[in-house]
Design an enzyme around this catalytic site. Structure first.
Site, PDB file in Angstrom:
ATOM      1  N   GLU B 282       0.893  -1.171   0.000  1.00 30.57           N
ATOM      2  CA  GLU B 282       0.000   0.000   0.000  1.00 30.57           C
ATOM      3  C   GLU B 282       0.917   1.201   0.000  1.00 30.57           C
ATOM      4  OE1 GLU B 282      -1.943   2.934   0.596  1.00 30.57           O
ATOM      5  OE2 GLU B 282      -2.484   2.324   2.631  1.00 30.57           O
ATOM      6  N   CYS B 316      -2.058   8.693   3.833  1.00 30.81           N
ATOM      7  CA  CYS B 316      -1.931   8.430   2.395  1.00 30.81           C
ATOM      8  C   CYS B 316      -3.225   8.809   1.688  1.00 30.81           C
ATOM      9  CB  CYS B 316      -1.542   6.985   2.114  1.00 30.81           C
ATOM     10  SG  CYS B 316      -1.974   5.848   3.391  1.00 30.81           S
TER      11      CYS B 316
END
Lengths: 490, 526
Positions: B282, B316
């Site tokens: 990720e 993020c």
């Protein structure tokens, strides 16, 4: 003069006059019609529950008789029917509300037509919605449909809003005054996210106080609206929102919002004091309750406001903690050395859905009653406590409700203990209730929003949702529920 | 078991805030925390380093033993040795252990959040959400693993019994970030463990104490010591794990560059390696919020501010670009600028703080360099301490603060517009239409989160259809994905696309084994 306000949980009357400033007016005038209204009983024995219930029924029936009949106001009747129809058609209701919501953001007729058609298309399950979608997207009917819908929204908004600004609101407010109802003005606006917006809201409030002050000079005397047992009542009354006075309200840091709004609220209190107006601080979502309460009580405790202005705050009866909160407000009012009484407006609360959604998403117990009857019972208990407290002269009780039962319960109790209270309704929703209250000789104040269409739309959507929720008293009334049911004890 | 999200702390109540503050005082009294290398349950020394409070770097939060490549080797060997026993247990058994870890974290809600406040500069609400998400991952993956015991239904023939079972893959290396020091670490570690893998966990250099808290909870809940090792440190242990032939799965959350390098290394067969490594990555994002001309700015402005500046933009999922319809752009920019000017930058433990410090000096300098490149900002929040009222916690001038900054109308190829900054910097661009906005979003290299503010059902539909991102948000902030509600993860250079907190996540950590048995004996179905 510092007075503690003793709790009177049984509803037993504090001996009137015991610690009451000498009132220029006598006890509140009972209904002029006098049709069975219990006369103020002074130091009489408190009523038994059965007597009390009977008195509520009497006052309720009297108010009901005083309501304008639908036949006399065909527009209202048509609207009620339309509202009732919407309630039975959830998809159409969603489409209509979404259209009302987006209406001010549509730059032109094509944008309006496009939104209307799209929203109605989504109401697939609704027969009316499908028909509307066809009309809103059809080549020949597109413009007309959008135009009608747009005008309809504007018309609706105007029913809830008394004017675009203070100056244009004056005639409507004066008309109400002449008809026997006082008002409190609320300035609608966008959410305050910047200091500039907070400043502009402040300036509008200041301007409104001055404009209303000038206008009110020529209004005729209305004894019922200008004097009560606790003393003179200002003609001009402005309700302000702390969330509009500062962009710094933070649920986790109440001090930031307090610091952010202090100077502006202080400025408004000064203008209200100098022009002899009443300033009322509205309550909003639970996240902001601590900031709003602390800010208001702190400022009103400042020496410069000891002699004025008349001021007040709101208590939301749908909060499960409202009884404790009321005690806090009463204890402050009892120990305050301000010369004018502290007005507490008891409302049910307008953010029920928001509170439930917000709490549920976070996994919290909602701060509001989930059960309508429990909520209504609490409202009645709070109104009794508040009415008892008003007998000391340190607080004024304002019962803000459209629920005939809640109004009747408060009125009957006030009559029983000899208290002089005020009722409040919302413009557009409570117009008929207001007429009935005026007709039966009760003091009533109409909460009157002022603002342009853009600003008014969020307000309008909230009010419409309230009005068409299945739990709403008004919708029950609109559906023709019989009086006995409407007046049933919660 | 039905999954429900762990309730957040009700920080709007003064008594809850008081308890939180007390928990932080308790923690402060116990600092620094020792974080050793932990293999087979035995603490070992390493190269010492400290983790510090980003708001006041003089405060040492943890004294840490950094692991070496040799220790990574030992840890993989220990994890391999523990694998047969651990993987032989049923999913139900492992799920029970993981649920116990959830209960342990739940009983230490405030202590765990306080540690994230102190070590990573997470403001209370974010720190608490981090703890809640960690608990959610444990519960959610426990449910998932238990359900995996049943396998998947298959077509059955007379006399033939078919089953599809899931088994662990082997040793998993978990390389975790500091920005969700509890949640993401817990999610990756527990997903691997509960599906039968053993784990060597390399936390971020900036969050070793949080990592130790997670490891302690799992061990205390009953995860065998050999099945979970802790290797604090920087690149050395991480690189060693990625290249190690004994590692079967690598679960990574972090920067795009690091992720790509892991994918490359993992693809090379090391001597002695008999399997293909799987990488669950990720990575970053460059996330856009699109604002249509019919948007309600009363919602959009606070939503964008929260998405871009909460936790100083160090998620993020954070918004770093706004694409606004030109018809409404001036209004939005004016209101957004004014809203940014109200943001209070300050220490994470101060409940009045809107924007905490960034994680370290390097981050602070990186943000500053982008702000320099951007030229004259359209708006900037006051510097740390400038807007604070009296009575709050002191603001250290050494704290790694960065001022929230707004740029408007930068060229499309400007670094502020194209690169992931991972800080409180936002760029607004005008677009002639939502179609044009969609094209810009589609041209991006990242595809993690994105959002739209619009009140047109068809525009929203079209945006959702055309958006390449993993998580689309309509008329709401684009951060704060909830386990079981918004499974999280993106495509393109944002990652390999596993959806953490979603129904498919655990599949990354298992092999499917198909078993077919002929039950016919002597021509009869027995």
């Amino acid at each position: 003069m510092s007075t503690t306000i003793p709790p009177t949980p049984t509803g037993a009357a504090v001996p009137p006059g015991a610690d009451r400033p000498s009132a220029p007016a006598g006890p509140p005038s009972p209904a002029p019609g006098g049709s069975g209204t219990t006369a103020p009983s002074g130091g009489a024995q408190p009523h038994s529950p059965a007597e009390r219930e009977a008195a509520i029924r009497r006052v309720g029936a009297e108010l009901d008789r005083a309501l304008p009949r639908p036949s006399r106001s065909p527009m209202a009747f048509a609207e009620r029917r339309a509202m009732a129809q919407l309630m039975d058609d959830p998809e159409l209701k969603a489409a209509v509300f979404r259209f009302v919501d987006v209406r001010p953001a549509c730059a032109d007729a094509p944008a309006l037509a496009r939104h209307l058609a799209e929203l109605l298309e989504d109401a697939e399950g609704s027969r009316l919605g499908r028909r509307g979608a066809k009309m809103a997207s059809g080549r020949g009917t597109r413009r007309l449909t959008a135009g009608v819908a747009s005008v309809g929204v504007r018309g609706m908004a105007q029913r809830f809003i008394v004017g675009e600004d203070a100056a244009t609101a004056v005639p409507g407010i004066e008309r109400m005054w002449r008809d026997g109802a006082a008002s409190t003005v609320d300035l609608l606006g966008e959410t305050t996210v910047t200091e500039a917006e907070a400043e502009s809201y402040y300036a509008r409030c200041a301007e409104t106080l001055r404009t209303l002050h000038d206008a009110a000079q020529t209004w005729p005397a209305q004894r019922l609206l200008e004097v009560d047992a606790a003393g003179p009542i200002p003609r001009v009354n402005l309700s302000v929102k702390v969330s509009a006075l500062t962009p710094l309200l933070r649920a986790h840091a109440p001090e930031r919002g307090i610091a952010g709004a202090t100077e502006r609220l202080r400025g408004l209190l000064r203008i209200a004091r100098d022009t002899g107006a009443h300033l009322h601080v509205d309550m909003e979502s639970f996240d902001t309750r601590e900031s709003i309460t602390e800010l208001t009580l702190r400022l009103l405790s400042e020496p410069e406001f000891q002699a004025g202005p008349s001021a007040g705050i709101v208590l939301q009866g749908y909060l499960t903690e409202s009884p404790e909160h009321l005690e806090r407000l009463l204890s402050w009012a009892g120990s305050s050395n301000r010369s004018s009484p502290f007005t507490i407006r008891l409302v049910k609360g307008a953010y029920w859905d928001h509170e439930v959604i917000d709490a549920t998403r976070h996994g919290w117990a909602p701060p509001v009653f989930q059960d309508r009857r429990a909520c209504d019972r609490n409202y009645e208990a709070l109104s009794r406590r508040l009415i008892d407290a008003s007998l000391t002269g340190r607080v004024r009780a304002a019962i803000a409700s459209h629920n005939l039962r809640s109004i009747a319960a408060a009125a009957a109790y006030a009559d029983e203990v000899g208290a002089d209270i005020e009722f409040q309704v919302l413009r557009g929703l409570g117009d008929e209730t207001m007429q009935a209250l005026v007709k039966t000789g009760r003091r009533v104040r109409c909460y009157s929003p002022v603002g342009d269409l853009v600003a008014g739309m969020a307000y309008l959507v909230r009010r419409l949702l309230e009005n068409t929720s299945n739990d709403s008293f008004l919708s029950a009334q609109a559906k023709g529920t019989d009086l006995d049911t409407l007046l049933e004890a919660p | 078991m039905t999954f429900i999200n762990e309730p957040a702390l009700e920080l709007r109540r003064a008594e809850v805030r008081d308890r939180a503050t007390a928990a932080l005082a308790d923690l402060d009294a116990r600092l620094p925390i020792d974080v050793p290398v932990l293999i087979d349950g035995r603490p070992a020394p390493g190269t010492p380093f400290d983790s510090v409070d980003p708001g006041n770097p003089a405060t040492v939060v943890a004294r840490v033993q950094g692991a070496s490549a040799a220790q990574a080797d030992t840890a993989v060997a220990a994890a391999a040795a523990a694998y047969p026993e651990w993987s032989a247990r049923t999913g139900h058994e492992r799920a029970e252990i993981v649920r116990r870890a959830a209960a342990l974290l739940r009983s230490n809600r405030l202590g765990a959040a306080a540690l994230a406040v102190r070590e990573c500069g997470k403001p209370w609400a974010d720190a608490d959400a981090d703890v809640c998400e960690a608990i959610d991952f444990l519960e959610y993956y426990a449910n998932g693993a238990a359900a995996m015991d049943d396998g998947q239904p298959l077509l059955q023939m007379p006399g033939e019994r078919n089953a599809l079972r899931y088994v662990g893959r082997g040793v998993t290396a978990v390389i975790a970030p500091w920005n969700f020091p509890l949640a993401i670490a817990t999610g990756m570690v527990s997903a691997a463990l509960v599906t039968g893998n053993t784990v060597v966990f390399k936390p971020a250099e900036q969050a070793p104490a949080c990592a130790r808290l997670v490891v302690d909870a799992l061990h205390a809940a009953g995860v065998p010591h050999g099945a979970l090792a802790l290797l604090p440190g920087g690149d050395e242990p991480g690189k060693a794990l990625v290249a190690h032939p004994g590692v079967h799965t690598i679960a990574f959350t972090g920067s795009c560059a690091a992720g790509l390098s892991i994918l490359e290394t993992a693809a090379r067969l090391a001597p002695g390696q008999r399997h293909i490594k799987r990488v669950v990555a990720e990575m970053g994002g460059k996330n856009c919020v699109v604002v249509d001309e019919d948007a309600d700015l009363d919602d959009a402005v606070p939503g964008i501010v929260a998405s871009a500046f909460a936790f100083a933009g160090q998620k993020c999922s954070a918004a770093s670009r706004v694409l606004v319809h030109e018809a409404i752009a001036d209004d939005l920019i004016e209101r957004l600028s004014g809203a940014i000017a109200t943001l209070q930058v300050g220490p994470a433990e101060d409940f009045a703080t809107d924007v905490p410090p960034v994680i370290d000096r390097e981050a602070q300098e990186r943000v500053a360099s982008y702000v320099d490149k951007g030229g004259a900002p359209a708006a900037q929040a006051p510097a740390a301490g400038d807007a604070a009222a009296d009575g709050g916690p002191a603001v250290s001038s050494d704290g790694y603060y960065a001022r929230p900054t707004l740029f408007v109308d930068l060229p499309e190829d400007h670094p502020v517009v194209t690169e992931e900054i991972f800080g409180p910097v936002l760029a607004v661009q005008r677009v002639p239409s939502i179609d044009a906005a969609c094209e810009i979003v589609d041209a991006g290299t990242f595809a993690l989160t994105g959002g739209i503010y619009s009140r047109s059902p068809r525009t929203i539909e079209s945006f959702v259809r055309r958006s390449p991102v993993g998580n689309v948000y309509v008329n709401q902030p684009i951060t704060g994905a909830m386990v079981g509600r918004q499974p999280f993860g993106g495509g393109r250079l944002s990652g390999t696309g596993p959806k953490a907190g979603g129904p498919d996540y655990l599949l990354q950590f298992v092999e499917a084994r198909s078993v077919s048995e002929d039950t016919v004996r002597h021509g009869l179905v027995v």
